[in-house]
Design a protein around this motif. Structure first.
Motif, short mmCIF file in Angstrom:
data_model
loop_
_atom_site.label_atom_id
_atom_site.label_comp_id
_atom_site.label_asym_id
_atom_site.label_seq_id
_atom_site.Cartn_x
_atom_site.Cartn_y
_atom_site.Cartn_z
N LYS A 514 38.08 9.89 41.68
CA LYS A 514 37.19 8.91 42.30
C LYS A 514 36.65 9.39 43.66
N ASP A 515 37.32 10.39 44.25
CA ASP A 515 36.90 10.87 45.57
C ASP A 515 35.99 12.09 45.49
N VAL A 516 35.73 12.60 44.28
CA VAL A 516 34.84 13.74 44.15
C VAL A 516 33.46 13.37 44.70
N GLY A 517 32.90 14.25 45.52
CA GLY A 517 31.60 13.98 46.10
C GLY A 517 31.65 13.63 47.57
N CYS A 518 32.84 13.61 48.16
CA CYS A 518 32.95 13.36 49.60
C CYS A 518 32.23 14.46 50.38
N GLU A 519 31.63 14.10 51.49
CA GLU A 519 31.01 15.09 52.36
C GLU A 519 32.05 15.76 53.24
N ILE A 520 31.89 17.06 53.41
CA ILE A 520 32.80 17.84 54.27
C ILE A 520 31.95 18.53 55.33
N GLN A 521 32.34 18.40 56.56
CA GLN A 521 31.61 19.06 57.64
C GLN A 521 32.50 20.07 58.32
N THR A 522 31.99 21.30 58.52
CA THR A 522 32.72 22.33 59.26
C THR A 522 31.87 22.80 60.42
N GLU A 523 32.51 23.16 61.51
CA GLU A 523 31.82 23.69 62.68
C GLU A 523 32.57 24.90 63.21
N VAL A 524 31.84 25.90 63.64
CA VAL A 524 32.40 27.05 64.35
C VAL A 524 31.62 27.19 65.65
N ALA A 525 32.29 27.02 66.78
CA ALA A 525 31.64 27.13 68.08
C ALA A 525 30.39 26.24 68.15
N ASN A 526 30.56 25.00 67.68
CA ASN A 526 29.49 24.00 67.72
C ASN A 526 28.30 24.35 66.83
N GLN A 527 28.47 25.29 65.92
CA GLN A 527 27.41 25.60 64.96
C GLN A 527 27.75 24.95 63.62
#
Length: 527
Positions: A514-527
């Motif tokens: 049921k949780d497939v499709g969640c958004e994932i955000q990653t950042e490296v040095a604010n990029q």
């Protein structure tokens, strides 16, 4: 230093250059070194230490064939002991002050026994539990070992038919892990029998999980032991049998007379069981937590049946091996230990100086504050202990080896002297601080950088919208991130990007359908 907030991230992978093998020179006239260390085996887990419930004929024989240390000390837990053993330096100097969350990582510029001996032409191999960093150049292959077979974390979850690594590549194994590690060490000895070698075998037994072959488990039935003690004894006997296999290999290839064999353990016992009536067990800064066996055999150099009385410690192993192997001290990092050769050979034991040995125990897996941590000081007679209640206590170890009576009031000057010595020592060895050692990414000798969940720092903190898996939610080895219920929460890794460029990022995770499709955000040095 780069910081990465990432959602439910167990592994990060980066594409780098391929690793090229390093060739070493040869110096066949030097002695071989076989260094064996077990994990969570206490001083009392040996039959010749007056424990008639356990069977350890190979360890007992090794002690008879060489030297047995009467008062040998290590650190209260795994990773600090390993760092001190490998470098001859107190672990706090090396950056190691914990067992997980990256606090077990040893700074890459530390010089290990393997690097010292490799520079003198030795082939070097490690087979077992590393626990001083998984990221190159903190990885064993980056710290002087030509060959590494085992695992880099603080513990392993499967002991039968498990997955390990060989020179940073995953491999599947068959059989019990102690047997498998011994097989690989024997293979290394065979391959290098015609040149000097350093073979380091840090077994992970009898560390939990409590898993052992049935033949050993069944042997310790009906002896009045609880299940943990029963399994620990069974695991130690399994190690003992494999120690016999290693000794037989030396005999088979006529290497015995020219091989220094050392056997020790990394801290006190990991459960309440016989330990010579000493106070404490694993994790304790008292005698029972840090006094362990050390047996050293070197035919023709060390007289059989030698008993070494003066106090000694893990920091002494590197300078001892350096002397025995005829390797000159290198410039660079200060070594805290002393060569034990005079004590082992009887050349000048009467000139052995009085000394103090120190032990610290930072109890939480986080960056410590400015306060002096729990710890202790050991001399030939005294143990002064700074305990959790922020009080100093003093014990006369000659009159009271079980530490039953605090005599600090009767000897205030001794207490004050040792307290001052500990305070000065801690200030010295921790001068580089306790900030996390950044995870190196983009090293030319590491194709992929795997960044595990347990090396992250949770924000705002564990239990508030995000958590580590496992009992206590402390982020121990092999933990993952779970219970991520707050989109404002994040996991942060401290990175050191060594090579600018384009990197491929892979996230490994599982979730409910049921949780497939969640958004994932990653950042490296604010990029």
């Amino acid at each position: 230093m780069q910081r990465i907030p990432v959602l439910n991230l167990a592994v990060l992978s980066f594409l780098i250059l391929f690793l090229f093998p390093i060739q070493s020179s040869q110096a066949a006239d030097q002695p071989n070194v076989l260094l064996i260390m077990t994990d969570d085996q206490g001083w009392g887990d040996i039959q010749s230490h007056e424990n008639l419930l356990i069977n350890t004929p190979q360890q007992d024989l090794l002690a008879k064939q060489g030297a047995r240390f009467d008062r040998f000390y290590v650190s209260p837990v795994c990773a600090p002991t390993r760092a001190a053993l490998l470098t001859g330096r107190y672990s706090l100097r090396t950056g190691v002050h914990g067992v997980t969350r990256g606090f077990e990582n040893m700074r890459a510029d530390e010089v290990t026994i393997a690097e010292v001996l490799k520079s003198a032409g030795y082939a070097t191999g490690a087979f077992g539990k590393w626990h001083n960093g998984r990221h190159y150049p903190m990885h064993p292959n980056g710290q002087g070992f030509d060959e590494f077979f085992g695992f880099c974390g603080g513990h392993w979850n499967r002991y039968f038919d498990t997955n390990l690594e060989h020179n940073n590549q995953p491999v599947e194994t068959k059989g019990y892990i102690t047997d498998v590690l011994t097989d690989k060490a024997i293979q290394f000895i065979k391959q290098n029998k015609n040149q000097p070698f350093f073979c380091y075998v840090p077994y992970n037994a009898p560390h939990s999980p409590w898993i052992v072959p049935d033949k050993y488990w069944n042997k310790y039935a009906n002896k009045g032991l609880d299940d943990k003690a029963r399994c620990a004894y069974a695991m130690v006997e399994s190690v003992d049998d494999n120690l016999g296999r290693l000794m037989q290999t030396l005999d088979n290839f006529d290497l015995t007379d020219n091989t220094i064999v050392l056997f020790l353990t990394d801290n006190g016992p990991n459960s309440k069981r016989y330990n010579g009536d000493m106070r404490g067990q694993k994790g304790s800064i008292h005698e029972g937590g840090i006094r362990v066996p050390l047996f050293v055999r070197y035919p023709g150099k060390i007289k059989p049946g030698t008993v070494v009385k003066p106090i000694a410690a893990h920091i002494d192993i590197l300078p001892t091996l350096r002397d025995f192997c005829g390797v000159s001290p290198s410039s660079g990092n200060r070594v805290d230990g002393k060569s034990l050769v005079p004590l082992l050979t009887g050349s000048s034991p009467e000139e052995w100086p009085k000394r103090m040995l120190f032990a610290d125990r930072l109890f939480r897996n986080s960056i410590p504050g400015k306060e002096i941590p729990v710890g202790s000081v050991r001399t030939e007679r005294w143990r002064a202990a700074y305990e959790r209640n922020h009080q100093w206590k003093l014990y006369d170890m000659l009159a009271d080896p079980g530490q039953k009576k605090d005599v600090s009031n009767a000897h205030p000057q001794v207490t004050q002297k040792l307290k001052a010595a500990y305070t000065d020592w801690f200030k010295d060895v921790s001068s580089q601080g306790f900030e996390p050692i950044p995870i190196p990414v983009g090293h030319p000798k590491e194709k992929v950088s795997s960044i595990p969940a347990n090396e992250s720092f949770l924000e705002p903190e564990a239990g508030k919208g995000i958590n580590y898996s496992g009992k206590g939610h402390n982020g121990y080895a092999n933990s993952w991130l779970e219970d991520w219920t707050d989109s404002a929460a994040s996991a942060v890794w401290h990175l050191d990007i060594l090579t600018p460029g384009t990197y491929s990022l892979t996230l490994k995770y599982t979730c409910n359908a049921k949780d497939v499709g969640c958004e994932i955000q990653t950042e490296v040095a604010n990029q």
